[in-house]
Write a protein that holds these residues in place. Structure first.
Motif, mmCIF file in Angstrom:
data_model
loop_
_atom_site.group_PDB
_atom_site.id
_atom_site.type_symbol
_atom_site.label_atom_id
_atom_site.label_comp_id
_atom_site.label_asym_id
_atom_site.label_seq_id
_atom_site.Cartn_x
_atom_site.Cartn_y
_atom_site.Cartn_z
ATOM 1 N N UNK A 165 0.315 3.441 9.489
ATOM 2 C CA UNK A 165 1.346 2.974 8.572
ATOM 3 C C UNK A 165 1.443 3.848 7.341
ATOM 4 N N UNK A 166 2.030 3.300 6.261
ATOM 5 C CA UNK A 166 2.276 4.095 5.062
ATOM 6 C C UNK A 166 1.035 4.783 4.491
ATOM 7 N N UNK A 167 -0.105 4.123 4.534
ATOM 8 C CA UNK A 167 -1.316 4.706 3.939
ATOM 9 C C UNK A 167 -1.776 5.964 4.675
ATOM 10 N N UNK A 168 -1.315 6.161 5.896
ATOM 11 C CA UNK A 168 -1.699 7.373 6.627
ATOM 12 C C UNK A 168 -1.128 8.630 5.972
ATOM 13 N N UNK A 169 -0.122 8.470 5.129
ATOM 14 C CA UNK A 169 0.474 9.596 4.405
ATOM 15 C C UNK A 169 -0.310 9.965 3.148
ATOM 16 N N UNK A 170 -1.204 9.101 2.683
ATOM 17 C CA UNK A 170 -1.821 9.284 1.378
ATOM 18 C C UNK A 170 -2.583 10.596 1.214
ATOM 19 N N UNK A 190 -1.420 -5.040 -10.032
ATOM 20 C CA UNK A 190 -1.845 -3.706 -9.616
ATOM 21 C C UNK A 190 -2.073 -3.732 -8.118
ATOM 22 N N UNK A 191 -1.622 -2.685 -7.473
ATOM 23 C CA UNK A 191 -1.872 -2.484 -6.052
ATOM 24 C C UNK A 191 -2.864 -1.342 -5.958
ATOM 25 N N UNK A 192 -3.995 -1.608 -5.325
ATOM 26 C CA UNK A 192 -5.036 -0.590 -5.236
ATOM 27 C C UNK A 192 -4.889 0.252 -3.976
ATOM 28 N N UNK A 193 -5.132 1.528 -4.133
ATOM 29 C CA UNK A 193 -5.143 2.437 -2.982
ATOM 30 C C UNK A 193 -6.343 2.094 -2.116
ATOM 31 N N UNK A 194 -6.229 2.288 -0.816
ATOM 32 C CA UNK A 194 -7.377 2.013 0.045
ATOM 33 C C UNK A 194 -8.519 2.980 -0.255
ATOM 34 N N UNK A 195 -9.742 2.503 -0.075
ATOM 35 C CA UNK A 195 -10.918 3.337 -0.339
ATOM 36 C C UNK A 195 -10.967 4.536 0.601
ATOM 37 N N UNK A 196 -10.497 4.360 1.809
ATOM 38 C CA UNK A 196 -10.463 5.444 2.791
ATOM 39 C C UNK A 196 -9.221 5.288 3.648
ATOM 40 N N UNK A 249 10.065 14.926 -7.443
ATOM 41 C CA UNK A 249 10.121 15.913 -6.376
ATOM 42 C C UNK A 249 9.455 15.512 -5.070
ATOM 43 N N UNK A 250 9.217 14.221 -4.871
ATOM 44 C CA UNK A 250 8.620 13.781 -3.610
ATOM 45 C C UNK A 250 9.636 13.874 -2.490
ATOM 46 N N UNK A 251 9.140 14.142 -1.291
ATOM 47 C CA UNK A 251 9.995 14.093 -0.119
ATOM 48 C C UNK A 251 10.298 12.649 0.229
ATOM 49 N N UNK A 252 11.351 12.446 1.004
ATOM 50 C CA UNK A 252 11.778 11.088 1.330
ATOM 51 C C UNK A 252 10.682 10.291 2.041
ATOM 52 N N UNK A 253 10.031 10.877 3.038
ATOM 53 C CA UNK A 253 9.007 10.156 3.793
ATOM 54 C C UNK A 253 7.834 9.748 2.928
ATOM 55 N N UNK A 254 7.386 10.637 2.054
ATOM 56 C CA UNK A 254 6.272 10.314 1.166
ATOM 57 C C UNK A 254 6.667 9.227 0.170
ATOM 58 N N UNK A 255 7.842 9.358 -0.428
ATOM 59 C CA UNK A 255 8.304 8.354 -1.388
ATOM 60 C C UNK A 255 8.454 6.992 -0.716
ATOM 61 N N UNK A 256 9.043 6.970 0.453
ATOM 62 C CA UNK A 256 9.245 5.715 1.173
ATOM 63 C C UNK A 256 7.906 5.084 1.563
ATOM 64 N N UNK A 257 6.941 5.898 1.972
ATOM 65 C CA UNK A 257 5.622 5.381 2.341
ATOM 66 C C UNK A 257 4.933 4.736 1.134
#
Length: 80
Positions: free
Chosen positions: A17-22, A5-11, A61-69
Motif C-alpha cells: 500500500x501507500x507506505x511501500x512508497x516511503x 498526528x499520524x506517525x510513520x511506520x517504524x519499518x 515538487x512531489x510526483x503524483x504517485x508519491x503525493x497521493x500515497x
C-alpha cells in the motif's frame, strides 16, 4: 480540535500500500516521511484529498504517485 498526528511506520519491510512508497520518497526528496505526514495533517484540516496532492506537487515538487500515497496514508490513519 486537539492536535492530531499520524506517525510513520517504524519499518516498511514487507509493507504494502501507500507506505511501500516511503523509502523512495525519502531518497527522492531528502526529507523524512514524518515531516511530510505532519504537513499533510495540517493541510487536510479544511482541504480535500486532491487539493493536498496538488499542493504537494506544485509547492514541493512531489510526483503524483508519491503525493497521493502520502495523503492516502494520512487519511487512512487519522483518528475518526
Amino acid at each position: 480540535m486537539p492536535e492530531q498526528r499520524v506517525l510513520a511506520p517504524a519499518t516498511t519491510d514487507g509493507v504494502k500500500g501507500p507506505a511501500s512508497y516511503f523509502p523512495s520518497i525519502e531518497r527522492t526528496y531528502g526529507r523524512p516521511v514524518q515531516e511530510w505526514l505532519d504537513l499533510i495533517v495540517e493541510r487536510l484540516d479544511g482541504q480535500r484529498h486532491m487539493e493536498v496532492v496538488s499542493w504537494l506537487k506544485s509547492e514541493h515538487g512531489l510526483g503524483h504517485g508519491h503525493a497521493n500515497a502520502l495523503v492516502g496514508y494520512v487519511r487512512a490513519h487519522l483518528p475518526q
